[in-house]
Design an enzyme around this catalytic site. Structure first.
Site, PDB file in Angstrom:
ATOM      1  N   HIS A 170      -2.223   0.003 -11.018  1.00 54.88           N
ATOM      2  CA  HIS A 170      -2.884   0.477  -9.800  1.00 54.88           C
ATOM      3  C   HIS A 170      -3.449  -0.740  -9.088  1.00 54.88           C
ATOM      4  CE1 HIS A 170      -5.015   3.458  -7.250  1.00 54.88           C
ATOM      5  NE2 HIS A 170      -5.855   2.446  -7.093  1.00 54.88           N
ATOM      6  N   CYS A 171      -2.979  -0.972  -7.864  1.00 48.89           N
ATOM      7  CA  CYS A 171      -3.366  -2.177  -7.124  1.00 48.89           C
ATOM      8  C   CYS A 171      -4.407  -1.823  -6.070  1.00 48.89           C
ATOM      9  CB  CYS A 171      -2.139  -2.802  -6.457  1.00 48.89           C
ATOM     10  SG  CYS A 171      -2.526  -4.299  -5.519  1.00 48.89           S
ATOM     11  N   PRO A 172      -5.636  -2.314  -6.203  1.00 46.50           N
ATOM     12  CA  PRO A 172      -6.656  -2.011  -5.189  1.00 46.50           C
ATOM     13  C   PRO A 172      -6.369  -2.683  -3.848  1.00 46.50           C
ATOM     14  CG  PRO A 172      -7.490  -3.602  -6.779  1.00 46.50           C
ATOM     15  CD  PRO A 172      -6.172  -3.132  -7.302  1.00 46.50           C
ATOM     16  N   GLY A 175      -4.283  -0.269  -2.203  1.00 41.53           N
ATOM     17  CA  GLY A 175      -4.869   1.063  -2.238  1.00 41.53           C
ATOM     18  C   GLY A 175      -3.923   2.127  -2.746  1.00 41.53           C
TER      19      GLY A 175
END
Length: 413
Positions: A170-172, A175
């Site tokens: 999950h890449c912030p 998003g």
């Protein structure tokens, strides 16, 4: 179907059970935490705008009009890949319907009985299946949130609360989760962003060097003050961006995911990556040029009866009042655990529970949903710890009216 019923019927994105947000009538899918995505977009746009307004214009006049063109192309490619990676369904897997869930329960119960395990408390023990892929045994884990056996390479994202095909991470910064359907856009975003940072950094240096041939170094910086900001941002960004691009290039040519590399799934003795195509070129083509499957979610279709029933139960539970109780969480002896921890809980009979339904609970506390069990069978319990869902099962029957103040729970995930 009359107009009133049409007006009340919802689309799949409106009743979607995961923790996502949607825009443009379900055409855009994102995670709920997108503040870092806004920061990423603003930072790239500002640095590019400064380059075109100051350094690019100067170099176009004193060197060649061609100089800003590669930067413009890289900027367009970077933004297009960023937005596609951020707004694309990463490959979310549908949750099991009640019929599918019951079918899995029957099969698991049958396997336990055929295996000679008649203890009902083991019905909800951790579940796995083994499949063989290119001669390598791969375990399929059961997801107690989605009620499915996850396909190979899939994993459950705790932030989005979805199982994702070929889950990478999950890449912030974008998003969104990175999975099978948007990995190529994420990879090319890293590559084009690395090239853009290097190009702008080199252009700024060239601008300052050319200016210093006629004026002093400090005078050159005063003539182009934006160059200081561009150099600082590009210098500190290029190391992480280029390094991340190199890491994912290694993953691409070896046909791995970040999740598999961190876990060391194929680094053990005698372990071989069953998804590798044999050489770097084939792996590159398979990961970045292969067919992108259509989304399984059908977000803009009208919701079916199962989805609507789930949505209605959620609304009823949100309007209901939680009944506080105390619970003692104690793993079974078969797990080798001996410690017992007490938590404050809230019980909402008859419907799913979300973290926002019990605002008085602290993040360290839990909100439990108890489903009445059949006679002599364990009760199913789903717990919400802060923003993360965790499944628990009770080894003992719980009364339908939830009498009593303590229950003993077996942790199963």
């Amino acid at each position: 179907m009359d107009k009133d019923s049409n007006r009340q019927q919802l689309r799949n994105w409106e009743v979607f059970p995961g923790r996502n947000r949607f825009c443009c009538d379900g055409r855009i899918m994102m995670a709920r935490q997108i503040s870092v995505l806004y920061f990423t977009i603003i930072l790239i746009v500002i640095i590019a705008a400064l380059f075109f307004a100051f350094d690019g214009r100067y170099l176009a006049t004193h060197v060649s009009f061609v100089v800003p063109i590669p930067a413009a192309i890289l900027f367009i490619l970077t933004m297009s890949n960023l937005l596609r990676a951020a707004f694309t369904d990463p490959g979310v897997i549908l949750r099991a319907t009640p019929e599918e869930e019951n079918d899995i329960e029957r099969h698991v119960d049958l396997e336990n009985r055929l295996g000679g395990d008649t203890n009902s408390s083991t019905k909800f023990s951790p579940r796995t299946k083994e499949v063989t892929i290119n001669g390598q045994i791969v375990k399929l884990k059961y997801c107690f949130t989605c009620k499915i056996f996850r396909p190979p390479r899939a994993s459950h994202c705790s932030l989005c609360d979805n199982c994702v095909e070929n889950f990478d991470h999950h890449c912030p910064w974008i998003g969104n989760c990175v999975g099978r359907r948007n990995y190529r856009y994420f990879y090319w975003f890293l590559v084009t962003l690395s090239a853009l940072c290097l190009y702008i950094f080199g252009g700024v240096i060239a601008n300052i060097v050319i200016r210093t041939q006629t004026v002093g170094f400090m005078d050159a910086l005063q003539q182009s003050p934006a160059s200081i900001i561009e150099i600082a941002v590009c210098f500190f960004s290029v190391w992480s961006v280029v390094g991340l691009s190199g890491f994912h290039s290694f993953l691409v040519v070896s046909n791995q995911t970040t999740n598999e590399d961190i876990k060391g799934s194929w680094t053990g003795k005698g372990s071989v990556n069953p998804y590798s195509k044999g050489n770097c070129l084939y792996n590159f083509c398979d990961v970045l040029c292969g067919h992108v499957p259509p989304s399984l979610l059908r977000l803009r279709d009208f919701a079916d009866a199962d989805d609507m029933n789930y949505y209605n139960r959620m609304n009823q539970s949100n309007r209901g009042q939680a009944t506080p109780m105390s619970a003692s969480v104690q793993p079974a002896a078969s797990y080798g655990a001996t410690e017992t921890s007490s938590i404050t809980a809230a019980v909402v009979p008859g419907g799913p529970l979300t973290p926002g339904m019990v605002p008085q609970l602290k993040p360290s506390q839990a909100a439990l949903q108890l489903s009445p069990s059949n006679a002599g069978q364990p009760a199913v319990i789903e717990a919400v710890m802060g923003d993360s869902f965790h499944g628990y099962q009770s080894p003992l029957p719980i009364e339908d009216e939830y009498q009593g103040s303590h229950v003993s729970l077996d942790k199963d995930r």
